[in-house]
Motif scaffolding. Structure first.
Motif, PDB file in Angstrom:
ATOM      1  N   HIS A 181       0.722  -1.223   0.065  1.00 59.47           N
ATOM      2  CA  HIS A 181      -0.202  -0.108   0.000  1.00 59.47           C
ATOM      3  C   HIS A 181       1.062   1.095   0.046  1.00 59.47           C
ATOM      4  O   HIS A 181       1.606   1.583   0.970  1.00 59.47           O
ATOM      5  CB  HIS A 181      -0.787  -0.008   1.281  1.00 59.47           C
ATOM      6  CG  HIS A 181      -1.800   1.192   1.286  1.00 59.47           C
ATOM      7  ND1 HIS A 181      -3.165   0.950   1.669  1.00 59.47           N
ATOM      8  CD2 HIS A 181      -1.756   2.602   1.090  1.00 59.47           C
ATOM      9  CE1 HIS A 181      -3.816   2.291   1.455  1.00 59.47           C
ATOM     10  NE2 HIS A 181      -2.848   3.190   1.325  1.00 59.47           N
ATOM     11  N   ASP A 241       1.529   2.626   3.580  1.00 63.34           N
ATOM     12  CA  ASP A 241       0.750   3.669   3.460  1.00 63.34           C
ATOM     13  C   ASP A 241       1.327   5.073   3.525  1.00 63.34           C
ATOM     14  O   ASP A 241       0.876   5.863   3.923  1.00 63.34           O
ATOM     15  CB  ASP A 241      -0.475   3.650   4.249  1.00 63.34           C
ATOM     16  CG  ASP A 241      -1.522   4.651   4.285  1.00 63.34           C
ATOM     17  OD1 ASP A 241      -1.696   5.129   2.816  1.00 63.34           O
ATOM     18  OD2 ASP A 241      -2.183   5.107   4.977  1.00 63.34           O
ATOM     19  N   HIS A 249       1.589   5.398  -1.788  1.00 61.98           N
ATOM     20  CA  HIS A 249       1.234   6.482  -2.436  1.00 61.98           C
ATOM     21  C   HIS A 249       2.435   7.340  -2.917  1.00 61.98           C
ATOM     22  O   HIS A 249       3.540   7.627  -2.205  1.00 61.98           O
ATOM     23  CB  HIS A 249       0.471   7.553  -1.436  1.00 61.98           C
ATOM     24  CG  HIS A 249      -0.662   7.178  -0.916  1.00 61.98           C
ATOM     25  ND1 HIS A 249      -1.853   7.173  -1.585  1.00 61.98           N
ATOM     26  CD2 HIS A 249      -1.049   6.459   0.245  1.00 61.98           C
ATOM     27  CE1 HIS A 249      -2.596   6.625  -0.916  1.00 61.98           C
ATOM     28  NE2 HIS A 249      -2.285   6.070   0.327  1.00 61.98           N
TER      29      HIS A 249
HETATM   30 ZN   LIG Z   1      -3.104   4.915   1.503  1.00 61.11          ZN
END
Ligand SMILES: [Zn+2]
Ligand SMILES: NC(=O)N[C@@H](CC(=O)O)C(=O)O
Ligand SMILES: [Zn+2]
Length: 346
Positions: A14, A248, A16
């Motif tokens: 996960h 994340d 970005h």
């Molecule tokens: Zn995220």
């Protein structure tokens, strides 16, 4: 005491990466340690179609440092207009590894997400047929639901009904933050996994709020009580293959974080592996770090683990940059609040 640890090269399930100048600034930080990452599609505008995912993958590949060994695993951002045939074609060609469900309004750049879950039932059914996983940001958005309860309520009101109406749909509950989520995942034999972030293994809600507001610890889902953090640490270090690393890592410029309405997201790409080694060592579970960071994720996604390795060495506290610079502005690196003794050496 063990002072070197060699594991299969980890993956980040996960991540970005953003786009443009921010992509160029943050991508090397992940590519240095991770072989693959599931790339979140919440750009502005979002990555909705196969064609957009192909173009985004090309931009990522051209931003990679020349010596990098990194494969982006692309995802599509699910909207109520998503075309199941386009999803199936993108999966069939090997372009995408998952579809991402954002409840509309739940998090950064989620405005185009799903409002009425029944409207995407056809896409879920197709995904179940072809074995394409659904990654889920698991929070409800109803204004009357307390922000600290939004994950637990999502499990009861949204996730469990989706899984019951679409048997066979493989689901990853992303960035879990509660013992409720841990227990829900533990109760399902197969087809459900969960990612756990680095920062949720380290902070609880006091870190955000005690002694002044700390915008760099604000992320979504927001960190919960200490008992929940402990449940996440127990799950991550248990060796249970349903739990795997999804950092994340979510860069925002300091201007956007240190603001009257600061953005949600912690940027952990540069020091994640050092932090995880510290967390696992404290639990006497260093031998389980490889499962969490390098093996359980590939198993869930039906991919081989990486054959290359990563070595961490224990020594004097490691220094890492407090910020990285991008042409959009500086980005603060997550500070775990304790010294890191494990350095990635190869
Ligand atoms: Zn995220
Ligand atoms: N986790 C976050 O707090 N932020 C993520 C979005 C997300 O993963 O929900 C982001 O894109 O900034
Ligand atoms: Zn999310």
């Amino acid at each position: 005491m063990t002072d070197t640890l060699t594991i299969a090269r980890p993956d980040d399930w996960h991540l970005h990466l953003r786009d443009g100048a921010m992509l160029r600034a943050v991508l090397p930080e992940t590519a240095r340690h991770f072989a693959r990452a599931i790339i979140m599609p919440n750009l502005v505008p979002p990555v909705v179609t196969g064609a957009q995912a192909a173009a985004y993958r090309d931009r990522i590949l051209s931003a990679l440092p020349a010596d990098a060994n990194f494969t982006p695993l692309m995802t599509l951002y699910l909207t109520e207009e998503t075309d199941a045939d386009d999803v199936a074609a993108a999966h069939e060609s090997g372009l995408i590894s998952a579809v991402k469900l954002y409840p509309a309004g739940a998090t950064t750049n989620s405005a185009s997400g799903v409002q009425v879950f029944d409207r995407v039932r056809g896409v879920f059914e197709r995904m179940a047929e072809i074995g394409l996983p659904l990654c889920v940001h698991g929070e409800v958005t109803e204004p009357e639901i307390d922000i600290f309860d939004r994950e637990a309520v999502f499990i009861d009101r949204v996730l469990d009904p989706i899984r019951r109406t679409t048997p066979g749909l493989r689901v990853v509950m992303e960035h879990i933050t509660t013992s409720d989520a841990v227990e829900y995942v533990q109760g399902v034999e197969s087809g459900l996994g969960a990612t756990i972030t680095t920062h949720h293994l380290v902070i609880n809600r006091n870190h955000i709020l005690v002694g002044g507001i700390r915008p760099h610890y604000y992320c979504l889902p927001v960190a919960k009580r200490e008992i929940h953090r402990q449940a996440l640490v127990a799950a991550a270090t248990s060796g249970d293959a349903r739990f795997f690393l999804g950092t994340d890592s979510a860069p925002h410029t300091d201007d956007n974080k240190e603001s009257a309405c600061g953005c949600a997201g912690c940027f952990t790409a540069p020091n994640t592996m050092s932090i995880l080694a510290e967390v696992f060592e404290r639990e006497n579970a260093l031998e389980r770090l490889e499962g969490f960071a390098s093996r359980h994720g590939p198993t869930f996604y039906g991919l081989p683990a990486n054959t290359e390795t990563l070595t961490l060495t224990r020594g004097a506290p490691v220094s890492y940059p407090s910020h990285i610079d991008s042409a959009e502005g500086s980005v603060t690196v997550f500070d775990p609040g304790f010294p890191l003794h494990w350095r990635v050496t190869t």
